[in-house]
Motif scaffolding. Structure first.
Motif, PDB file in Angstrom:
ATOM      1  N   THR B  53      47.491  44.527  35.998  1.00  0.00           N
ATOM      2  CA  THR B  53      47.471  43.180  36.553  1.00  0.00           C
ATOM      3  C   THR B  53      46.397  43.027  37.615  1.00  0.00           C
ATOM      4  OG1 THR B  53      49.266  43.953  37.939  1.00  0.00           O
ATOM      5  CG2 THR B  53      49.829  42.512  36.109  1.00  0.00           C
ATOM      6  N   PRO B  54      46.008  41.768  37.895  1.00  0.00           N
ATOM      7  CA  PRO B  54      44.954  41.543  38.885  1.00  0.00           C
ATOM      8  C   PRO B  54      45.364  42.041  40.266  1.00  0.00           C
ATOM      9  CG  PRO B  54      45.869  39.460  38.096  1.00  0.00           C
ATOM     10  CD  PRO B  54      46.481  40.526  37.280  1.00  0.00           C
ATOM     11  N   GLY B  55      44.366  42.260  41.088  1.00  0.00           N
ATOM     12  CA  GLY B  55      44.644  42.660  42.452  1.00  0.00           C
ATOM     13  C   GLY B  55      44.559  44.164  42.640  1.00  0.00           C
ATOM     14  N   PRO B  56      44.471  44.576  43.902  1.00  0.00           N
ATOM     15  CA  PRO B  56      44.342  46.001  44.190  1.00  0.00           C
ATOM     16  C   PRO B  56      45.587  46.756  43.731  1.00  0.00           C
ATOM     17  CG  PRO B  56      43.983  44.668  46.167  1.00  0.00           C
ATOM     18  CD  PRO B  56      44.491  43.756  45.122  1.00  0.00           C
ATOM     19  N   PHE B  57      45.368  47.892  43.144  1.00  0.00           N
ATOM     20  CA  PHE B  57      46.471  48.708  42.625  1.00  0.00           C
ATOM     21  C   PHE B  57      47.492  49.002  43.714  1.00  0.00           C
ATOM     22  CE2 PHE B  57      48.666  51.751  40.128  1.00  0.00           C
ATOM     23  CZ  PHE B  57      49.012  52.781  40.972  1.00  0.00           C
ATOM     24  N   ALA B  58      46.986  49.358  44.899  1.00  0.00           N
ATOM     25  CA  ALA B  58      47.882  49.741  45.986  1.00  0.00           C
ATOM     26  C   ALA B  58      48.857  48.626  46.329  1.00  0.00           C
ATOM     27  CB  ALA B  58      47.068  50.114  47.220  1.00  0.00           C
ATOM     28  N   ILE B  59      48.332  47.409  46.383  1.00  0.00           N
ATOM     29  CA  ILE B  59      49.188  46.286  46.739  1.00  0.00           C
ATOM     30  C   ILE B  59      50.180  45.984  45.623  1.00  0.00           C
ATOM     31  CG2 ILE B  59      49.192  43.816  47.223  1.00  0.00           C
ATOM     32  CD1 ILE B  59      46.630  44.218  48.743  1.00  0.00           C
ATOM     33  N   ASN B  60      49.691  46.052  44.383  1.00  0.00           N
ATOM     34  CA  ASN B  60      50.579  45.807  43.252  1.00  0.00           C
ATOM     35  C   ASN B  60      51.743  46.786  43.248  1.00  0.00           C
ATOM     36  OD1 ASN B  60      48.891  43.789  42.430  1.00  0.00           O
ATOM     37  ND2 ASN B  60      47.921  44.958  40.810  1.00  0.00           N
ATOM     38  N   ILE B  61      51.438  48.068  43.396  1.00  0.00           N
ATOM     39  CA  ILE B  61      52.497  49.073  43.293  1.00  0.00           C
ATOM     40  C   ILE B  61      53.451  48.978  44.475  1.00  0.00           C
ATOM     41  CG2 ILE B  61      51.259  51.012  44.350  1.00  0.00           C
ATOM     42  CD1 ILE B  61      53.266  51.463  41.210  1.00  0.00           C
ATOM     43  N   ALA B  62      52.922  48.660  45.653  1.00  0.00           N
ATOM     44  CA  ALA B  62      53.791  48.524  46.825  1.00  0.00           C
ATOM     45  C   ALA B  62      54.758  47.360  46.618  1.00  0.00           C
ATOM     46  CB  ALA B  62      52.958  48.304  48.086  1.00  0.00           C
ATOM     47  N   THR B  63      54.231  46.245  46.149  1.00  0.00           N
ATOM     48  CA  THR B  63      55.078  45.076  45.908  1.00  0.00           C
ATOM     49  C   THR B  63      56.160  45.397  44.885  1.00  0.00           C
ATOM     50  OG1 THR B  63      53.155  43.673  46.260  1.00  0.00           O
ATOM     51  CG2 THR B  63      55.075  42.645  45.267  1.00  0.00           C
ATOM     52  N   PHE B  64      55.749  46.058  43.827  1.00  0.00           N
ATOM     53  CA  PHE B  64      56.657  46.392  42.739  1.00  0.00           C
ATOM     54  C   PHE B  64      57.814  47.257  43.246  1.00  0.00           C
ATOM     55  CE2 PHE B  64      57.872  46.291  38.612  1.00  0.00           C
ATOM     56  CZ  PHE B  64      56.868  46.164  37.658  1.00  0.00           C
TER      57      PHE B  64
END
Lengths: 166, 192
Positions: B53-64
Motif C-alpha cells: 500500500t502507499p506510504g512509508p512501510f514503517a508507518i503502514n506497519i505501525a498503524t496496522f
C-alpha cells in the motif's frame, strides 16, 4: 517517493534545489528512521521551522494511517483480490518509469566529475552484482553512502593541503 | 498499559532502524510476536499489505499492528512512536547544525555522495524492472528465458504516453496521474 518529492519540492513549489535534495536524501538515509519521514521533517523545517517539520511529517503519515486503518479490518481479502493485485502490478510499472525519470532529473542538476562517474559506476555495478547473485545485505545503501562521505572528506582534506602548500 | 507499550516499542524501532523501512522487520518480529501481540504468520500478511500500500512501510506497519492490538488509539500511539525519533534527530541536525551544511568538509563529503544516491535510485529502478519483467532472474540463461509480455507492453505504452504528453503539453505528466494511469491500465491489462 523520491520522484514525487523531487517533482513537488524542487519543481512545483521550488522549496529547494535538486542539488540540496540530494544532500537531504543522503542525510536521511544515514539517520535512523524511515527515509521519507526524515526528508519530510527536513524539508518542513527548511520551509517553515519546527511547526513546518511537524506538519510535513504528520501529513506524510496521515494518508497511510487512514488507508491502513481501513484495510486492517479486511486485510485478508484485500491481498487475495485479483483486481487489487493487478492494480499493484500496474503501479509497479509506473514506479519503474518514475524512478528512471527521477534519476535522470537529479543527474542533470549536478556536475558529474570523473570521480563522480566512477563512484556512480562502482555503486551501481556492485549492487547489480549482488542482485543477480541473489545476495542480500541489510542496510547496504548506508555502507555506500558512508563510502562516499569518506571519499569526499579525503578529497577535501587533500585539496586543503594543496592550498596550504601554496 | 498497552498504549504506552505500543508507543515505546515503536519508538525504539524507529530509533534503531537505519536505511529504510524493511530493515525494521527483524526488530518488529521479535518485539511484536515476542509480546504476543500478533502471530508470526499474521504478521507476514501485515508486512505484505504494508509493503504494497502507499506510504512509508514503517508507518503502514505501525498503524496496522497498533490497530490490531489496541484499536484506533493504539494505531495512533504506534505511528507517533515510530515517527518521533526521526522528527527529533532531523530537527537537531537541521537546527543546531545549520552551520554544519556550510562547512567545506561537509560540503566536500556530500558532494561525493550525490552520484552514489543517484546510483542507488538507478539500481532500484533496474532491479524492479528485472523483477517485474522476468519471472525469475534468468536473463543470462537464454534457454530458460521467460518474460512477462504484458508487463513489457504496459511499460512501452506508459513510457510512450509520457513522452507524447511531454511533447504535446511542453511539461511532464505529474507522477500522481502517471501512477493512477498505471494502476488503472494494470487492472485492465492483467485481468484479460
Amino acid at each position: 517517493m523520491i520522484p514525487l518529492i523531487q517533482k513537488e519540492v524542487c519543481e512545483n513549489k521550488k522549496w529547494m534545489s535538486s542539488n540540496d535534495l540530494l544532500d537531504v536524501i543522503a542525510i536521511s538515509e544515514s539517520t535512523p528512521g524511515p527515509i521519507s519521514v526524515n526528508i519530510a521533517t527536513y524539508v518542513g523545517y527548511k520551509v517553515a521551522g519546527i511547526l513546518g517539520a511537524v506538519v510535513a511529517t504528520l501529513s506524510l503519515a496521515l494518508p497511510s494511517f487512514v488507508i491502513i486503518f481501513v484495510i486492517s479490518f479486511f486485510y485478508k481479502d484485500f491481498m487475495k483480490n485479483e483486481i487489487v493485485k493487478n492494480i499493484f502490478k500496474g503501479l509497479s510499472i509506473g514506479v519503474i518509469i518514475l524512478l528512471f525519470n527521477a534519476a535522470l532529473k537529479l543527474k542533470k542538476n549536478i556536475k558529474f566529475t570523473k570521480t563522480g562517474t566512477i563512484l556512480f559506476l562502482i555503486t551501481l555495478i556492485s549492487l547489480l552484482t549482488l542482485f543477480f547473485l541473489n545476495i542480500t545485505v541489510q542496510s547496504i545503501s548506508i555502507y555506500f553512502i558512508l563510502f562516499g562521505l569518506l571519499t569526499g572528506l579525503v578529497f577535501e582534506i587533500i585539496s586543503k593541503r594543496k592550498e596550504n602548500k601554496k | 498499559m498497552i498504549f504506552f507499550e505500543l508507543f515505546y516499542v515503536f519508538f525504539l524501532i524507529g530509533l534503531f532502524t537505519f536505511g529504510g523501512g524493511y530493515a525494521m522487520i527483524p526488530m518488529i518480529t521479535s518485539e511484536v510476536v515476542g509480546r504476543g501481540w500478533v502471530d508470526a504468520n499474521v504478521l507476514t500478511d501485515f508486512i505484505a499489505v504494508s509493503e504494497a500500500t502507499p506510504g512509508p512501510f514503517a508507518i503502514n506497519i505501525a498503524t496496522f499492528i497498533g490497530s490490531q492490538t489496541a484499536g484506533i488509539f493504539g494505531s495512533i500511539c504506534a505511528t507517533i512512536g515510530v515517527i518521533l525519533p526521526s522528527l527529533i534527530i532531523i530537527l537537531l541536525i537541521a537546527f543546531a547544525l545549520s552551520k554544519f551544511m556550510k562547512n567545506r568538509y561537509v560540503k566536500g563529503a556530500l558532494n561525493k555522495v550525490q552520484p552514489i544516491v543517484i546510483a542507488l535510485i538507478t539500481y532500484t529502478a533496474i532491479s524492479l524492472l528485472v523483477n517485474t519483467i522476468f519471472f525469475n532472474k534468468q536473463i543470462f540463461n537464454i534457454n530458460s528465458l521467460s518474460f512477462d509480455i504484458k508487463s513489457i507492453v504496459l511499460l512501452i505504452v506508459i513510457s510512450s504516453f509520457m513522452f507524447i504528453y511531454k511533447k504535446v503539453n511542453k511539461k511532464a505528466l505529474s507522477p500522481i496521474y502517471l501512477l493512477l494511469l498505471s494502476g488503472f491500465l494494470g487492472a485492465l491489462l492483467f485481468s484479460v
